[in-house]
Design a protein around this motif. Structure first.
Motif, mmCIF file in Angstrom:
data_model
loop_
_atom_site.group_PDB
_atom_site.id
_atom_site.type_symbol
_atom_site.label_atom_id
_atom_site.label_comp_id
_atom_site.label_asym_id
_atom_site.label_seq_id
_atom_site.Cartn_x
_atom_site.Cartn_y
_atom_site.Cartn_z
ATOM 1 N N VAL A 120 0.824 -1.216 0.000
ATOM 2 C CA VAL A 120 0.000 0.000 0.000
ATOM 3 C C VAL A 120 0.857 1.264 0.000
ATOM 4 N N GLU A 121 2.182 1.109 -0.180
ATOM 5 C CA GLU A 121 3.055 2.291 -0.091
ATOM 6 C C GLU A 121 2.796 3.290 -1.206
ATOM 7 N N GLU A 122 2.201 2.834 -2.327
ATOM 8 C CA GLU A 122 1.916 3.743 -3.430
ATOM 9 C C GLU A 122 0.529 4.374 -3.320
ATOM 10 N N ASN A 123 -0.225 3.971 -2.312
ATOM 11 C CA ASN A 123 -1.515 4.610 -2.055
ATOM 12 C C ASN A 123 -1.284 6.094 -1.769
ATOM 13 N N ILE A 124 -2.110 6.955 -2.328
ATOM 14 C CA ILE A 124 -1.859 8.397 -2.235
ATOM 15 C C ILE A 124 -1.917 8.903 -0.798
ATOM 16 N N PHE A 125 -2.777 8.291 0.036
ATOM 17 C CA PHE A 125 -2.884 8.730 1.435
ATOM 18 C C PHE A 125 -1.697 8.239 2.250
ATOM 19 N N VAL A 126 -1.279 7.005 2.017
ATOM 20 C CA VAL A 126 -0.104 6.475 2.697
ATOM 21 C C VAL A 126 1.145 7.248 2.271
ATOM 22 N N GLY A 127 1.275 7.481 0.967
ATOM 23 C CA GLY A 127 2.429 8.223 0.458
ATOM 24 C C GLY A 127 2.509 9.625 1.035
ATOM 25 N N SER A 128 1.362 10.311 1.084
ATOM 26 C CA SER A 128 1.335 11.669 1.649
ATOM 27 C C SER A 128 1.716 11.655 3.120
ATOM 28 N N ALA A 129 1.225 10.643 3.857
ATOM 29 C CA ALA A 129 1.566 10.533 5.279
ATOM 30 C C ALA A 129 3.049 10.252 5.476
ATOM 31 N N LEU A 130 3.648 9.472 4.576
ATOM 32 C CA LEU A 130 5.087 9.197 4.653
ATOM 33 C C LEU A 130 5.903 10.457 4.391
ATOM 34 N N VAL A 131 5.502 11.238 3.394
ATOM 35 C CA VAL A 131 6.199 12.500 3.110
ATOM 36 C C VAL A 131 6.124 13.409 4.332
ATOM 37 N N ASP A 132 4.935 13.472 4.934
ATOM 38 C CA ASP A 132 4.730 14.299 6.126
ATOM 39 C C ASP A 132 5.589 13.806 7.284
ATOM 40 N N LEU A 133 5.614 12.487 7.487
ATOM 41 C CA LEU A 133 6.424 11.892 8.562
ATOM 42 C C LEU A 133 7.891 12.264 8.421
ATOM 43 N N TYR A 134 8.462 11.978 7.262
ATOM 44 C CA TYR A 134 9.892 12.220 7.086
ATOM 45 C C TYR A 134 10.215 13.717 7.130
ATOM 46 N N GLY A 135 9.319 14.541 6.590
ATOM 47 C CA GLY A 135 9.537 15.988 6.638
ATOM 48 C C GLY A 135 9.545 16.507 8.060
ATOM 49 N N LYS A 136 8.587 16.038 8.881
ATOM 50 C CA LYS A 136 8.488 16.517 10.262
ATOM 51 C C LYS A 136 9.558 15.917 11.166
ATOM 52 N N CYS A 137 10.161 14.814 10.733
ATOM 53 C CA CYS A 137 11.228 14.189 11.534
ATOM 54 C C CYS A 137 12.616 14.628 11.067
ATOM 55 N N GLY A 138 12.679 15.589 10.163
ATOM 56 C CA GLY A 138 13.965 16.133 9.741
ATOM 57 C C GLY A 138 14.720 15.290 8.742
ATOM 58 N N SER A 139 14.080 14.267 8.190
ATOM 59 C CA SER A 139 14.738 13.406 7.199
ATOM 60 C C SER A 139 14.226 13.770 5.814
ATOM 61 N N VAL A 140 14.634 14.947 5.350
ATOM 62 C CA VAL A 140 14.063 15.481 4.113
ATOM 63 C C VAL A 140 14.448 14.642 2.892
ATOM 64 N N GLU A 141 15.592 13.965 2.942
ATOM 65 C CA GLU A 141 15.994 13.113 1.814
ATOM 66 C C GLU A 141 15.009 11.959 1.624
ATOM 67 N N ASN A 142 14.569 11.345 2.742
ATOM 68 C CA ASN A 142 13.576 10.283 2.658
ATOM 69 C C ASN A 142 12.243 10.818 2.151
ATOM 70 N N ALA A 143 11.882 12.028 2.596
ATOM 71 C CA ALA A 143 10.640 12.647 2.131
ATOM 72 C C ALA A 143 10.699 12.865 0.621
ATOM 73 N N GLU A 144 11.844 13.342 0.145
ATOM 74 C CA GLU A 144 12.008 13.569 -1.306
ATOM 75 C C GLU A 144 11.906 12.264 -2.087
ATOM 76 N N GLN A 145 12.490 11.200 -1.529
ATOM 77 C CA GLN A 145 12.456 9.910 -2.214
ATOM 78 C C GLN A 145 11.021 9.395 -2.343
ATOM 79 N N VAL A 146 10.266 9.445 -1.242
ATOM 80 C CA VAL A 146 8.876 8.992 -1.280
ATOM 81 C C VAL A 146 8.066 9.860 -2.239
ATOM 82 N N PHE A 147 8.265 11.173 -2.148
ATOM 83 C CA PHE A 147 7.546 12.125 -3.005
ATOM 84 C C PHE A 147 7.821 11.836 -4.481
ATOM 85 N N GLY A 148 9.094 11.596 -4.792
ATOM 86 C CA GLY A 148 9.476 11.354 -6.187
ATOM 87 C C GLY A 148 8.951 10.043 -6.736
ATOM 88 N N GLU A 149 8.743 9.049 -5.852
ATOM 89 C CA GLU A 149 8.298 7.723 -6.300
ATOM 90 C C GLU A 149 6.787 7.572 -6.350
#
Length: 463
Positions: A120-149
């Motif tokens: 379900v990682e490609e689900n739009i709600f899960v993906g958005s939550a992952l971007v939010d998670l990594y962004g708020k936890c200071g791991s912007v590289e992971n957020a960019e990776q999820v966003f790009g995929e």
């Protein structure tokens, strides 16, 4: 309140009609009480379902907890749910939101792995939550990776990524993404939240001209009426850049009543730039709006102390004591091997205290050689310089950092969370330490992220 009372009457009617055993009805009640802020009733209904709970029951309870800012309990409910049902995309996106608010990066990564396993990682709600998670936890590289995929994105996805850059103070990437969202082939209209994030990024980067252009274009270009959050961002933008008097004039010309966040931004700017006279005006306005918030009193007292006005600072502290306002105790914590280690200022209770003190002593010597001078203006007491240096050296974030250096292997970023705002001396000290030890250090305080690397920080909060 009217809707809550009406819903309670309907709940009574359901019981009288004999539908209280119906799981679908119970699930609706859990959702209803959660959305009305009555989490106790949500839990009561949930517990009475017992073994008849289904996936919707768990999803409803999880959402109710997240909506009511009970993030820790939401994570516990998710772990319980895994024993009974297969996780769904809704459950995963909800618990990821809880992890984001808690700053629970490691748990969030485990749930990311679970999302991949559940496909379900490609689900739009899960993906958005992952971007939010990594962004708020200071791991912007992971957020960019999820966003790009992500195969598709919605406004929430874009807002999460822009917000991630804003937390890091990366105004260039925030504005680039904002322009890609609004001007590209997608042509997505920004929301109220989008513009708060963009203005926040401009504020943290000191991009005054660009920030004012965006603020002034809100109504004309996007049809969005500026709200209190936007005005607070502009005051912060001007004040942080040293334009404190202009920020005050901006407040006086606001078409809406200035809120706590607006006056708070001005008070913070006054403290940063030593504008004690204007700072006292901002503090008085804050006391009118919320006279029991200890934070505003402490900022005013610290500002006066930094200016050497000890008698006035003491008066503010005495007023706090007289009306029963207690300063929030500062804590810093760090996760090591699935255990949270919590520290206070001058803390010596940890089982590895002797090693921590040895590391602090070693760092202090190396920092002195590198040119570090303690900012004794940040001591809250009128002491001799040597005593002031001792006071600021044993702040909780420094102790947590020393523990991280002895407990975490070389190459692993050190992540510290603090319940209050990091002080200027600790900020300066951690910049020195990041260069000396060659480690990336991420501190999340109650205001933003500070990402220290090679002697620099991602923020512009301290100069």
């Amino acid at each position: 309140m009217l809707r809550l009372n009406l819903g309670r009457q309907l709940h009574s009617f359901i019981v009288r009609c004999g539908y209280k055993e119906d799981v679908s009805v119970a699930n609706g009640l859990i959702d209803f009480y959660g959305k009305c802020g009555d989490i106790v009733s949500s839990e009561m209904v949930f517990s009475r379902i017992g073994r008849r709970r289904n996936v919707v029951s768990w999803c409803s309870m999880l959402a109710a907890l997240v909506q009511n800012h009970e993030e820790e309990r939401a994570c516990m409910v998710f772990l319980q749910a895994r024993r009974e049902v297969e996780p769904t995309d809704f459950m995963i996106s909800s618990v990821l939101s809880a992890c984001a608010e808690l700053g629970g990066l490691e748990l969030g990564r485990s749930i990311h792995a679970l999302a991949v396993k559940a496909c379900v990682e490609e689900n739009i709600f899960v993906g958005s939550a992952l971007v939010d998670l990594y962004g708020k936890c200071g791991s912007v590289e992971n957020a960019e990776q999820v966003f790009g995929e992500m195969p598709e994105r919605n406004l929430v996805t874009w807002n999460a990524m822009i917000g991630g850059y804003a937390h890091q103070g990366d105004v260039d990437m925030a504005l680039r993404l904002f322009e890609e969202m609004t001007l590209g082939s997608r042509g997505i209209a920004p929301s109220y939240v989008t513009l708060v994030s963009v203005l926040s990024a401009c504020s943290r980067a000191g991009a005054v001209e660009r920030g004012m252009q965006i603020f002034e274009a809100m109504r004309l270009n996007y049809g969005i009426e500026p709200g209190a959050e936007h005005y607070a961002c502009v005051v912060d933008l001007l004040g942080r850049s040293g334009l404190v008097d202009r920020a005050y004039e901006f407040i006086k010309n606001m078409p809406i009543r200035p809120t706590i966040s607006v006056w708070g931004a001005l008070l913070g700017a006054c403290k940063m730039h030593g504008k004690t006279k204007l700072g006292k005006i901002a503090a008085e306005k804050l006391f009118e709006l919320d006279h029991v918030d200890s934070g505003n009193h402490v900022v005013l007292s610290n500002m006066l102390a930094s200016a050497g006005r000890w008698e006035e600072a003491t008066v503010v502290r005495k007023e706090m004591k007289d009306i029963g306002i207690k300063k929030n105790v500062g804590y810093s914590w760090i996760a090591v091997k699935n255990r949270i280690h919590v520290f206070q200022a001058k803390d010596s209770s940890h089982e590895r205290n002797s090693e921590i003190q040895a590391m602090l002593g070693k760092l202090r010597g190396e920092m002195k050689e590198a040119g570090y001078v303690p900012d004794t203006n940040l001591s809250l007491f009128d002491l001799e310089d040597e005593e002031k240096a001792y006071e600021v050296w044993y702040h909780s974030e420094k102790i947590a950092l020393a523990f991280g250096l002895i407990a975490l292997p070389q190459g692993v970023p050190i992540r510290i969370t603090k319940n209050l705002r990091i002080c200027g001396d600790c900020h300066s000290a951690i910049k020195f330490i990041s260069r000396i030890v060659g480690r990336e250090i991420i501190v999340r305080d109650n205001h933003r992220f500070h990402r220290f690397k090679d002697g620099c920080c991602s923020c512009k909060d301290y100069w």
